[in-house]
Design a protein around this motif. Structure first.
Motif, PDB file in Angstrom:
ATOM      1  N   PHE A   1      93.476 145.897  66.639  1.00 52.64           N
ATOM      2  CA  PHE A   1      93.609 144.542  67.188  1.00 52.64           C
ATOM      3  C   PHE A   1      92.976 143.566  66.211  1.00 52.64           C
ATOM      4  CE2 PHE A   1      93.167 147.341  70.881  1.00 52.64           C
ATOM      5  CZ  PHE A   1      94.188 146.923  71.714  1.00 52.64           C
ATOM      6  N   VAL A   2      93.563 142.406  66.069  1.00 51.37           N
ATOM      7  CA  VAL A   2      92.826 141.324  65.433  1.00 51.37           C
ATOM      8  C   VAL A   2      92.123 140.540  66.539  1.00 51.37           C
ATOM      9  CG1 VAL A   2      94.142 141.119  63.289  1.00 51.37           C
ATOM     10  CG2 VAL A   2      94.925 139.902  65.335  1.00 51.37           C
ATOM     11  N   ILE A   3      90.991 139.951  66.161  1.00 52.63           N
ATOM     12  CA  ILE A   3      90.181 139.198  67.123  1.00 52.63           C
ATOM     13  C   ILE A   3      90.466 137.715  66.898  1.00 52.63           C
ATOM     14  CG2 ILE A   3      87.827 138.676  67.888  1.00 52.63           C
ATOM     15  CD1 ILE A   3      86.953 141.389  66.681  1.00 52.63           C
ATOM     16  N   ILE A   4      91.003 137.080  67.930  1.00 57.25           N
ATOM     17  CA  ILE A   4      91.341 135.659  67.849  1.00 57.25           C
ATOM     18  C   ILE A   4      90.389 134.877  68.753  1.00 57.25           C
ATOM     19  CG2 ILE A   4      93.172 133.927  68.195  1.00 57.25           C
ATOM     20  CD1 ILE A   4      94.002 136.086  66.178  1.00 57.25           C
ATOM     21  N   ARG A   5      89.761 133.857  68.185  1.00 56.41           N
ATOM     22  CA  ARG A   5      88.884 133.014  68.993  1.00 56.41           C
ATOM     23  C   ARG A   5      89.754 132.016  69.755  1.00 56.41           C
ATOM     24  NH1 ARG A   5      83.928 130.316  65.951  1.00 56.41           N
ATOM     25  NH2 ARG A   5      85.566 129.132  64.939  1.00 56.41           N
ATOM     26  N   LYS A   6      89.632 132.041  71.081  1.00 60.66           N
ATOM     27  CA  LYS A   6      90.507 131.196  71.905  1.00 60.66           C
ATOM     28  C   LYS A   6      90.319 129.716  71.608  1.00 60.66           C
ATOM     29  CE  LYS A   6      90.589 133.846  76.225  1.00 60.66           C
ATOM     30  NZ  LYS A   6      90.065 133.761  77.614  1.00 60.66           N
ATOM     31  N   ALA A   7      89.068 129.314  71.380  1.00 61.38           N
ATOM     32  CA  ALA A   7      88.763 127.880  71.280  1.00 61.38           C
ATOM     33  C   ALA A   7      89.592 127.201  70.204  1.00 61.38           C
ATOM     34  CB  ALA A   7      87.277 127.686  71.004  1.00 61.38           C
ATOM     35  N   ASP A   8      89.837 127.900  69.074  1.00 62.75           N
ATOM     36  CA  ASP A   8      90.587 127.266  67.982  1.00 62.75           C
ATOM     37  C   ASP A   8      91.719 128.148  67.453  1.00 62.75           C
ATOM     38  OD1 ASP A   8      88.967 129.162  66.893  1.00 62.75           O
ATOM     39  OD2 ASP A   8      87.775 127.769  65.679  1.00 62.75           O
ATOM     40  N   ASN A   9      92.007 129.239  68.177  1.00 66.17           N
ATOM     41  CA  ASN A   9      93.108 130.126  67.789  1.00 66.17           C
ATOM     42  C   ASN A   9      92.916 130.745  66.402  1.00 66.17           C
ATOM     43  OD1 ASN A   9      95.387 131.256  68.906  1.00 66.17           O
ATOM     44  ND2 ASN A   9      96.783 129.905  67.772  1.00 66.17           N
ATOM     45  N   LEU A  10      91.674 130.884  65.997  1.00 63.76           N
ATOM     46  CA  LEU A  10      91.368 131.370  64.648  1.00 63.76           C
ATOM     47  C   LEU A  10      91.161 132.887  64.668  1.00 63.76           C
ATOM     48  CD1 LEU A  10      90.889 129.890  61.965  1.00 63.76           C
ATOM     49  CD2 LEU A  10      88.442 129.873  62.526  1.00 63.76           C
ATOM     50  N   LEU A  11      91.747 133.547  63.679  1.00 66.63           N
ATOM     51  CA  LEU A  11      91.506 134.993  63.504  1.00 66.63           C
ATOM     52  C   LEU A  11      90.128 135.150  62.863  1.00 66.63           C
ATOM     53  CD1 LEU A  11      94.083 137.506  61.976  1.00 66.63           C
ATOM     54  CD2 LEU A  11      91.612 137.710  61.638  1.00 66.63           C
ATOM     55  N   ILE A  12      89.227 135.880  63.528  1.00 62.75           N
ATOM     56  CA  ILE A  12      87.857 135.980  63.006  1.00 62.75           C
ATOM     57  C   ILE A  12      87.460 137.412  62.620  1.00 62.75           C
ATOM     58  CG2 ILE A  12      87.070 133.891  64.192  1.00 62.75           C
ATOM     59  CD1 ILE A  12      85.715 135.713  66.302  1.00 62.75           C
ATOM     60  N   GLY A  13      88.291 138.393  62.927  1.00 66.61           N
ATOM     61  CA  GLY A  13      87.931 139.763  62.584  1.00 66.61           C
ATOM     62  C   GLY A  13      88.897 140.745  63.202  1.00 66.61           C
ATOM     63  N   ALA A  14      88.456 141.995  63.300  1.00 64.37           N
ATOM     64  CA  ALA A  14      89.337 143.034  63.833  1.00 64.37           C
ATOM     65  C   ALA A  14      88.513 144.116  64.518  1.00 64.37           C
ATOM     66  CB  ALA A  14      90.167 143.650  62.714  1.00 64.37           C
ATOM     67  N   VAL A  15      89.172 144.806  65.435  1.00 63.22           N
ATOM     68  CA  VAL A  15      88.552 145.940  66.128  1.00 63.22           C
ATOM     69  C   VAL A  15      89.663 146.966  66.321  1.00 63.22           C
ATOM     70  CG1 VAL A  15      88.849 144.752  68.356  1.00 63.22           C
ATOM     71  CG2 VAL A  15      87.271 146.677  68.202  1.00 63.22           C
ATOM     72  N   GLU A  16      89.310 148.229  66.213  1.00 63.26           N
ATOM     73  CA  GLU A  16      90.334 149.267  66.316  1.00 63.26           C
ATOM     74  C   GLU A  16      89.788 150.437  67.094  1.00 63.26           C
ATOM     75  OE1 GLU A  16      92.368 150.006  62.691  1.00 63.26           O
ATOM     76  OE2 GLU A  16      93.479 151.718  63.501  1.00 63.26           O
ATOM     77  N   ILE A  17      90.645 151.035  67.909  1.00 64.97           N
ATOM     78  CA  ILE A  17      90.235 152.266  68.588  1.00 64.97           C
ATOM     79  C   ILE A  17      91.288 153.338  68.345  1.00 64.97           C
ATOM     80  CG2 ILE A  17      91.175 151.547  70.844  1.00 64.97           C
ATOM     81  CD1 ILE A  17      88.616 153.095  71.974  1.00 64.97           C
ATOM     82  N   GLY A  18      90.825 154.478  67.884  1.00 63.53           N
ATOM     83  CA  GLY A  18      91.722 155.605  67.601  1.00 63.53           C
ATOM     84  C   GLY A  18      91.952 156.424  68.863  1.00 63.53           C
ATOM     85  N   ASN A  19      92.854 157.382  68.750  1.00 63.23           N
ATOM     86  CA  ASN A  19      93.172 158.256  69.876  1.00 63.23           C
ATOM     87  C   ASN A  19      93.503 159.640  69.341  1.00 63.23           C
ATOM     88  OD1 ASN A  19      94.042 159.419  72.270  1.00 63.23           O
ATOM     89  ND2 ASN A  19      96.023 158.379  72.254  1.00 63.23           N
TER      90      ASN A  19
END
Ligand SMILES: CC(C)(COP(=O)(O)OP(=O)(O)OC[C@H]1O[C@@H](n2cnc3c(N)ncnc32)[C@H](O)[C@@H]1OP(=O)(O)O)[C@@H](O)C(=O)NCCC(=O)NCCS
Length: 187
Positions: free
Chosen positions: A67-85
């Protein structure tokens, strides 16, 4: 199947090729790429594009959920998080990073907590684990804050940039997570 997750301040959505330049701008930083084993440095546009393409294939096969992490307040991509399976063991490894300008505001804790919920409730995992380098205690703090337990140190387990690094292993099991979700008894 594509999933979009939401928290109070963040949207977590699958990465798109159009995100590559922004991801590169944030990840091409030794303080970011230097903390994650799979991240190359320099982190080029091609590095970002191949992570995005691989992510699409893994989402399709159910092997991993980036997933990319989007800050709602300004719709800015600020990072990423991932979960494996890892289907065979019903276990998933979580990893995350933020652009340096966004550190220290609780964003990763908020994102990681939501992804743990996704891992248990939607992916059907039994165990979610994460490791961090011994010289990166802020990441360990995130793991503690989301209810993971320290399980041990894997000494010199990986070599990053020609140096052996100790990895601290943290995990949370589905039952522990469920317990932490139930309302505390009235006092
Ligand atoms: C580590 C990282 C993911 C943390 O994200 P973040 O959004 O800044 O984290 P949060 O604000 O949710 O929480 C950070 C916690 O670490 C603590 N912390 C920060 N620096 C620390 C340090 N040097 N030692 C100990 N704790 C530290 C903060 O005080 C905070 O804890 P608190 O809420 O109890 O005060 C972020 O700094 C990052 O992306 N770093 C580079 C990439 C990376 O390390 N990824 C993880 C690889 S395992």
């Amino acid at each position: 199947m594509m999933h979009i997750l939401e928290t109070e301040r963040l949207i977590l959505r699958p990465p798109e090729l159009a995100d590559a330049a922004r991801i590169q701008a944030l990840a091409d930083d030794p303080d970011v790429a230097g903390m994650l084993t799979p991240m190359p440095f320099p982190y080029t546009l091609e590095s970002a594009e191949s992570w995005i393409r691989l992510g699409h294939a893994e989402i399709e096969s159910g092997e991993s959920y980036p997933f990319v992490i989007i800050r709602k307040a300004d719709n800015l991509l600020i990072g990423a998080v991932e979960i494996g399976n890892e289907v065979r063991h019903h276990r998933g490894e979580m990893g995350y990073w933020l652009g340096k300008a966004y550190w220290g505001q609780g964003y990763v804790t908020e994102a990681a907590r939501r992804v743990v919920q996704f891992g248990f409730e939607v992916v059907g995992l039994h165990r979610i684990f994460a490791t961090h380098y011994a010289h990166n205690p802020a990441s360990g703090r995130v793991m503690q804050k989301i209810g993971m337990k320290y399980e041990g140190t894997l000494r010199g387990h990986i070599v990053k940039w020609d140096k052996p690094v100790d990895l601290l292993m943290y995990a949370i099991l589905r039952d522990e997570w469920h317990l932490s979700q139930s309302p505390s008894p009235a006092s």
